[in-house]
Design an enzyme around this catalytic site. Sequence first.
Site, mmCIF file in Angstrom:
data_model
loop_
_atom_site.group_PDB
_atom_site.id
_atom_site.type_symbol
_atom_site.label_atom_id
_atom_site.label_comp_id
_atom_site.label_asym_id
_atom_site.label_seq_id
_atom_site.Cartn_x
_atom_site.Cartn_y
_atom_site.Cartn_z
ATOM 1 N N ASN A 112 0.762 -1.251 0.000
ATOM 2 C CA ASN A 112 0.000 0.000 0.000
ATOM 3 C C ASN A 112 0.790 1.297 0.000
ATOM 4 O O ASN A 112 0.212 2.347 -0.225
ATOM 5 C CB ASN A 112 -0.944 0.009 1.211
ATOM 6 N N ASN A 138 3.646 2.277 -1.826
ATOM 7 C CA ASN A 138 4.108 2.792 -3.117
ATOM 8 C C ASN A 138 3.341 2.028 -4.206
ATOM 9 O O ASN A 138 3.803 1.001 -4.692
ATOM 10 C CB ASN A 138 5.616 2.566 -3.226
ATOM 11 N N PRO A 143 2.555 2.688 -7.452
ATOM 12 C CA PRO A 143 3.124 2.474 -8.793
ATOM 13 C C PRO A 143 4.120 1.311 -8.830
ATOM 14 O O PRO A 143 4.056 0.467 -9.738
ATOM 15 C CB PRO A 143 3.820 3.809 -9.102
ATOM 16 N N VAL A 144 5.010 1.231 -7.826
ATOM 17 C CA VAL A 144 5.995 0.137 -7.821
ATOM 18 C C VAL A 144 5.304 -1.197 -7.549
ATOM 19 O O VAL A 144 5.580 -2.206 -8.209
ATOM 20 C CB VAL A 144 7.114 0.406 -6.778
ATOM 21 N N HIS A 145 4.390 -1.198 -6.592
ATOM 22 C CA HIS A 145 3.699 -2.449 -6.257
ATOM 23 C C HIS A 145 2.933 -2.984 -7.472
ATOM 24 O O HIS A 145 2.995 -4.186 -7.773
ATOM 25 C CB HIS A 145 2.755 -2.199 -5.077
ATOM 26 N N HIS A 180 17.381 -0.866 -4.738
ATOM 27 C CA HIS A 180 17.667 0.016 -3.592
ATOM 28 C C HIS A 180 19.176 0.186 -3.422
ATOM 29 O O HIS A 180 19.678 1.285 -3.202
ATOM 30 C CB HIS A 180 17.049 -0.547 -2.306
#
Length: 507
Positions: free
Chosen positions: A399, A401, A403-405, A438
Amino acid sequence: MGDWDPAGGAATRRRRATLTASRTASLQPANGRSPAACDISATAESSANDGQRRRERSVETVRSKARGDKKKQRRNDLGDRMSCHKTQESLLTSTSGYNNYRGVLNWCVVMLVLSNARLFLENLLRYGVLVDPVQVVSLFLNDPYSWPAACLVIVSNVFIVASLYTERQLSKGSFSELVGFLVHCINFATMLTFPAAVVLLVPSVTPVGGAFVLGTYTILFLKLYSYKDVNLWCRELSTIKAKKLARSLSCPSPHTLNGGELKVCYPGNLTIRDMYYFVFAPTLCYELNFPRSPKIRMSFLLRRLFEMLFFIQLLVGLTQQWMIPIIQSSMKPLEDMDLSRMTERLLRLAVPNHLLWLIFFYWFFHSSMNFTAELLRFGDRQFYKDWWNSETVTYFWQNWNIPVHKWCLRHFYKPLLRRGFSKIISQSAVFFLSAFFHEYLVSVPLRMFRLWAFTGMMAQLPLAWFVGRFLRGNYGNAAVWMSLIIGQPFAVLMYVHDYYVLHYREE
Ligand SMILES: CC(C)(COP(=O)(O)OP(=O)(O)OC[C@H]1O[C@@H](n2cnc3c(N)ncnc32)[C@H](O)[C@@H]1OP(=O)(O)O)[C@@H](O)C(=O)NCCC(=O)NCCS
């Protein structure tokens, strides 16, 4: 008890009885005529009087009923005044069912503001004003005549055009699927290695400039990967339809979408305009027809712009004034491996670091993304969900991020599941990919490889298992907050310490 007077009560009752009697008497004929005279009109009058008497009797009945009710109510009132206790729970007992703690929340905010005001004052008295907006420029530029970060961002257009060119060739059949796949692979590999090599080898690239460039390339990588996948799915779909002798996807009858836009169909989407709309749109997942908002709302746009400018200044100011002094003062305890002082510095850093992270969240996911979306009339504004209520680590990653999820689910997790990999393997693979990016975004710009970010991301898997297995409700939520508040400054301190040791110790 002061207004309780039995004697007075009896007197009132007596008075009321007298009043009733006189009122009844007043209902007798009182017109001054003799009984004989009255006899003549007795029959006529008696019927009229009968009706009136009936009416009066009914009025009297209603009145006496009302009086009875009043008496009963008064008796109840008196009873209420006599007893003032009933069986009930204290508000703070969990079984009381009371749950309105708004005042307590306000109290928390007031306490937070007060304690931070004290910290703010202490910081000002100790260090003076450290905020310097001009210094921000030096974070991006080492040499005013060399702008490597900006050049790299401009060069990124080559990869965008290469991706579009490959897709066009694939749609025309000039490239076979295998050739197209190979060209895409080379494009993607170069996209990740070329900027990293420049950042590592060109001394004029600053860590902040490098992180900005690699961030841009990473976003572009994820977008172009999605672009490739969706166009491939379109080709597969048109092949299936062609086999079924159905109408081809490539020659549809055009019709309009909600926003009045013309619906695009494959390969009509393979244009520069469509590609750059996707590149600037606040999403990582490509779609041929994005949902569009009907118009640009100027007031909304200006509010988001104001927030963007304000919060970026606040971020820079708080970093210079609050974070950097704490980080600098943490170097000595870290070098001496003084555990108690290290812990104290870590906790001290946790507050500004967390505050900055929250401001960053609002600045990026709410202000900036909504600004871009409004400008491009991009309809889907779900950039985050209620991650702050996360009671499990899994919920947080689903929940915070979106767009990434969404990208992870659509282009990595579900394809792995479809290929028969188990859920745990697929989840681990997603977290491994996320951990890689990351680390890539931190280690390359800092020009040192320490794997703190990678470890932090991979540690989410056992943490998710632990929180999901042993903690529930508010405890789970507290565990998620703790991991955010303590985990991040720990990684920050480790990187800064290693960077300091590597670059400045001898100086
Ligand atoms: C790994 C990750 C993708 C898992 O997501 P999740 O929502 O917990 O995954 P779930 O197993 O609940 O399933 C999600 C979807 O897959 C579907 N699914 C589950 N098993 C499936 C299977 N065997 N076959 C096909 N689909 C399946 C579910 O139906 C669900 O679909 P929906 O989204 O349409 O409802 C998520 O944790 C994630 O995004 N992690 C990385 C986040 C990250 O790194 N963010 C970086 C921010 S800086």
